[in-house]
Design a protein around this motif. Structure first.
Motif, mmCIF file in Angstrom:
data_model
loop_
_atom_site.group_PDB
_atom_site.id
_atom_site.type_symbol
_atom_site.label_atom_id
_atom_site.label_comp_id
_atom_site.label_asym_id
_atom_site.label_seq_id
_atom_site.Cartn_x
_atom_site.Cartn_y
_atom_site.Cartn_z
ATOM 1 N N LEU A 1 46.424 51.050 47.630
ATOM 2 C CA LEU A 1 46.618 52.075 46.614
ATOM 3 C C LEU A 1 46.660 51.484 45.210
ATOM 4 O O LEU A 1 46.143 52.083 44.253
ATOM 5 C CB LEU A 1 47.908 52.849 46.911
ATOM 6 N N ASN A 2 47.281 50.297 45.063
ATOM 7 C CA ASN A 2 47.390 49.717 43.726
ATOM 8 C C ASN A 2 46.052 49.233 43.181
ATOM 9 O O ASN A 2 45.958 48.849 42.014
ATOM 10 C CB ASN A 2 48.423 48.587 43.695
ATOM 11 N N GLN A 3 45.002 49.228 44.005
ATOM 12 C CA GLN A 3 43.666 48.940 43.497
ATOM 13 C C GLN A 3 42.934 50.204 43.034
ATOM 14 O O GLN A 3 41.940 50.125 42.319
ATOM 15 C CB GLN A 3 42.838 48.224 44.569
ATOM 16 N N TRP A 4 43.461 51.349 43.445
ATOM 17 C CA TRP A 4 42.885 52.618 43.000
ATOM 18 C C TRP A 4 43.492 53.083 41.678
ATOM 19 O O TRP A 4 42.796 53.617 40.815
ATOM 20 C CB TRP A 4 43.124 53.709 44.045
ATOM 21 N N ILE A 5 44.809 52.956 41.554
ATOM 22 C CA ILE A 5 45.512 53.542 40.403
ATOM 23 C C ILE A 5 46.310 52.483 39.666
ATOM 24 O O ILE A 5 46.857 51.568 40.275
ATOM 25 C CB ILE A 5 46.444 54.691 40.842
ATOM 26 N N GLN A 6 46.390 52.624 38.368
ATOM 27 C CA GLN A 6 47.143 51.695 37.537
ATOM 28 C C GLN A 6 48.289 52.356 36.770
ATOM 29 O O GLN A 6 49.210 51.684 36.317
ATOM 30 C CB GLN A 6 46.215 51.018 36.516
ATOM 31 N N PHE A 7 48.256 53.697 36.631
ATOM 32 C CA PHE A 7 49.248 54.381 35.818
ATOM 33 C C PHE A 7 49.663 55.689 36.497
ATOM 34 O O PHE A 7 48.880 56.316 37.204
ATOM 35 C CB PHE A 7 48.691 54.696 34.428
ATOM 36 N N PRO A 8 50.900 56.125 36.263
ATOM 37 C CA PRO A 8 51.357 57.397 36.836
ATOM 38 C C PRO A 8 51.001 58.586 35.951
ATOM 39 O O PRO A 8 50.688 58.431 34.762
ATOM 40 C CB PRO A 8 52.876 57.207 36.904
ATOM 41 N N ASN A 9 51.104 59.772 36.538
ATOM 42 C CA ASN A 9 50.918 61.022 35.796
ATOM 43 C C ASN A 9 52.024 62.038 36.047
ATOM 44 O O ASN A 9 52.073 63.060 35.362
ATOM 45 C CB ASN A 9 49.566 61.651 36.138
#
Length: 723
Positions: free
Chosen positions: A264-272
């Motif tokens: 998952l940490n390779q897909w997303i870098q920031f929260p929303n």
């Protein structure tokens, strides 16, 4: 012909050609093999294997909304064979309604839905006529809208292109090659915008969650629709990246578990969104935008149409966001708004699509019941006018409301027909019992205490406000952002203006939140919550200590003790304010509010709100349609203001329980006890039992009807209760 005349003829002919290019639909033909190669696709065959109770109940609403929209269509000046709902400019208000309508009509055609006045063929023809406006004016067609602009690459154009593109795909075999080519260009050009840039991100005040969700729609459409396009693989990866980014929390950013083939940490870098699965938009935690997981979930349709497996990303965090959202639901199918509502209030029908989709895709029996509640309200709304749509005039402030609902219901219908209606719904009484209890949202900064008969909320976030009301379909209070803390007004450049309260001190006291425990102070009993704080009002002219206590049986206490900080005073003060909903044509309300008090009763008619004068009252108790209010202390009178406020899409009246006509040197406390679901005679009797004493300047002691004693200590911001 001499040279000057020759140039004049050329000039005139050139001008005519330019004018024709601007006023006629694009005649450019598709490049020879594009539709056989990069834009090759097959018209999908929506699965219609199921036809259950809820999809059958949806059909008459869907068809009547379609007939209403047909009546609103008119020809486009630049192409008499084109139809549109709007003025035909390039903005959201002009493009989006048409895109939603085209998708809805295409769905009716492919599902063979019909009435005597609307055949599937008519629905098809209306959809194609709308596409004759949308497709040439996007970009590749070279035609402009009525404001001489094209509508591509706008902040929301990916969403509009997705809905128009889905309509085109559903109608692919009925479109001429030019419209197919224009549709393909529109979809692919919009999808390419998101391939080489990271998804947007922001948690506070203005989440990018719903924007990332709608931007992903056109990318997944391109991926599924055009398998032979050279960007096909990129679109597949891009769609998942934007889908996962939409509803990621801060915790998700560091997760290493594999989702859709990668950690998952390779897909997303920031929260929303916040870690408690609430999200902020429009400077508040906003339930309306917490329904946005539907935008991802319904993309399953296009994956199914292409025969591709739906990615896990489509339901990423959907169950958790929806669990938070359910705690804000009301018996009329709408939401409670702890932070206020800046949109129109009666959006109850809008939420059917979310509840129905979550019922099916999460196998959620609570969602199944909520879907039926929303659908019942929608049926009542559309039945009000035999020629009208779901929304009545003045009930919405959003240009796309009527056609967006049509599109939402069409998507829900396709989900229900392809996947069934999900689990059997639990009963309504079971639903409210299961959702009862104290629900604290630490990141969102509000608390909700529910019983099966009442609801109380308090927010200490962007808006500081509280509410206590009965759990009935006849919603009584509006989410006014000054509920209870009141209105303080000061001089502005053009007259009086409301102040902006500032939170200077605060303590949250809750049995489910042990870190707030105060040494030597006994905890509150289970399933209740309390808040004590200090507000600065009118840029420091006034300080307002306040306390709010909600008990597990629905009783709620509010107390404040405003004090002037110097010789200068605000121009006007009203405390203990309630926003009262009194719409004349709402389906769960008769347009009358009956207020009982010690000298009689007054009925406020919503239809006469503009003509009625304020009612100045003085009573120890009030009962407003079953909401009992005990006034233990007030600095002035009580004032009911029938004249509507400017709250959007609702008739909101104000009831000030401490109206100060002239500000004195010392302002008395406002002390109120609310008894939801109590009749007027019981409220009158309770007023003789409940007591308030003030031992000193910072301590207040309230004795309730069952001899419970609540002590409020503003010096330490502590609230205790015995026994």
């Amino acid at each position: 012909m001499d040279l000057c005349r020759a140039w004049a003829v050329i000039f005139v002919l050139g001008g005519i050609a330019v004018a024709q290019a601007q006023t006629q639909p694009a005649t450019r033909r598709a490049p020879g093999d594009d539709l056989q190669t990069v834009y090759a696709t097959s018209q999908p065959a929506p699965a219609l294997a199921h036809h259950d109770e809820i999809s059958q109940g949806l059909e008459p609403i869907l068809l009547k909304q379609a007939r209403f929209l047909v009546s609103q269509l008119h020809p486009w000046e630049k192409d008499k064979a084109a139809l549109l709902l709007t003025k035909g400019n390039s903005t959201e208000a002009d493009i989006r309604p048409n895109a939603h309508a085209a998708c809805g009509f295409a769905t009716l055609y492919r599902c063979n839905l019909k009435t005597e006045r609307l055949s599937p063929e008519i629905a098809r023809d209306k959809a194609i006529a709308i596409l004759r406006f949308l497709l040439p004016t996007h970009g590749a067609g070279g035609v402009t809208t009525n404001d001489n602009k094209q509508w591509m690459t706008q902040w929301q154009s990916a969403l509009w292109a997705n809905e128009a593109g889905k309509a085109a795909w559903l109608l692919w075999n009925d479109l001429d090659p030019n419209l197919r080519w224009l549709a393909a260009r529109m979809i692919c050009d919009e999808a390419d915008r998101f391939v080489d840039r990271p998804p947007d991100h922001q948690v506070e005040r203005d989440t990018k969650a719903e924007e990332n969700a709608w931007n992903s729609t056109v990318v997944s459409l391109a991926f599924n629709m055009f398998p032979r396009h050279p960007h096909h693989a990129k679109w597949g990866e891009t769609a998942i990246r934007w889908q996962l980014s939409a509803f990621a929390t801060a915790r998700d950013v560091s997760r290493t578990d594999v989702v859709d083939g990668k950690p998952l940490n390779q897909w997303i870098q920031f929260p929303n969104i916040y870690d408690d699965y609430t999200l902020e938009n429009h400077d508040r935690v906003h339930p309306d935008y917490m329904t946005s997981p539907r935008t991802l979930a319904t993309q399953k349709l296009v994956y199914d149409w292409a025969g591709n497996p739906a990615p896990q990303a489509l339901l990423f965090n959907a169950d958790k966001i929806y669990a938070s959202l359910k705690h804000l639901t009301l018996p009329d199918g709408g939401f409670i708004y702890p932070n206020g509502q800046d949109w129109h209030l009666h959006r109850n029908a809008d939420w059917f699509g979310t509840h129905a989709t979550m019922a099916v895709m999460l196998n959620d029996p609570q969602a199944a019941r909520l879907a039926r509640i929303s659908l019942d309200t929608a049926a009542r709304m559309i039945a009000r006018d035999p020629n009208g749509g779901i929304y009545a005039p003045g009930e919405t402030i959003f240009a796309s409301s009527q056609s967006m609902l049509f599109n939402i219901y069409a998507d829900a219908y396709l989900i229900l027909r392809s996947m069934g209606e999900g689990p059997a719904p639990i009963s309504e009484s079971q639903l409210w019992q299961q959702l009862s209890g104290n629900h604290l949202f630490t990141s969102g900064k509000f608390d909700v205490l529910r019983t099966d008969r009442s609801i109380a909320t308090f927010s200490w976030g962007r808006q500081i406000m509280g509410m206590a009301l009965p759990m009935t379909k006849n919603l009584m209070l509006t989410p006014n952002d000054r509920n209870l803390i009141g209105m303080v007004q000061v001089d502005g450049p053009n007259g009086l203006v409301r102040d902006t309260p500032t939170l200077k001190g605060f303590r949250r006291i809750s049995p489910i939140d042990p870190p707030t425990a105060v040494p030597g102070v006994p905890p509150l009993p289970p399933n209740c919550f309390a808040f004590a704080g200090l507000l600065s009002r009118a840029d420091g002219l006034l300080e307002q200590p306040f306390a709010f206590l909600a008990l597990s049986d629905g009783r709620t206490i509010y107390l404040d003790n405003p004090r002037l900080t110097g010789e200068k005073k605000p121009r006007r003060c009203d405390f203990g304010t309630l926003g009262i909903l009194n719409d004349a044509s709402w389906v769960h309300h008769n347009g009358l509010r009956m207020l009982f008090f010690d000298k009689g009763e007054i009925t406020f008619a919503g239809r006469e709100a503009d003509q009625n004068d304020p009612a100045d009252l003085s009573s120890r108790w009030y009962n407003l349609d079953g909401l009992g209010i005990i006034v233990l202390s007030s600095s002035g009178q009580q004032r009911y203001l029938p004249h509507p406020t400017k709250a959007p899409g609702r008739l909101e009246q104000l009831f000030h329980l401490s109206h100060i006509a002239r500000i004195p040197e010392s302002i008395k406390p406002t002390a109120l006890v609310f008894y939801p679901n109590t009749n007027w005679s019981r409220t009158r009797d309770l007023a003789n039992v409940c007591k308030l004493v003030q031992p000193d300047a910072t301590h207040f002691v309230i004795t309730l009807d069952d001899a419970k004693v609540v002590t409020i200590d503003f010096a330490r911001l502590v609230i205790t209760m015995t026994p």
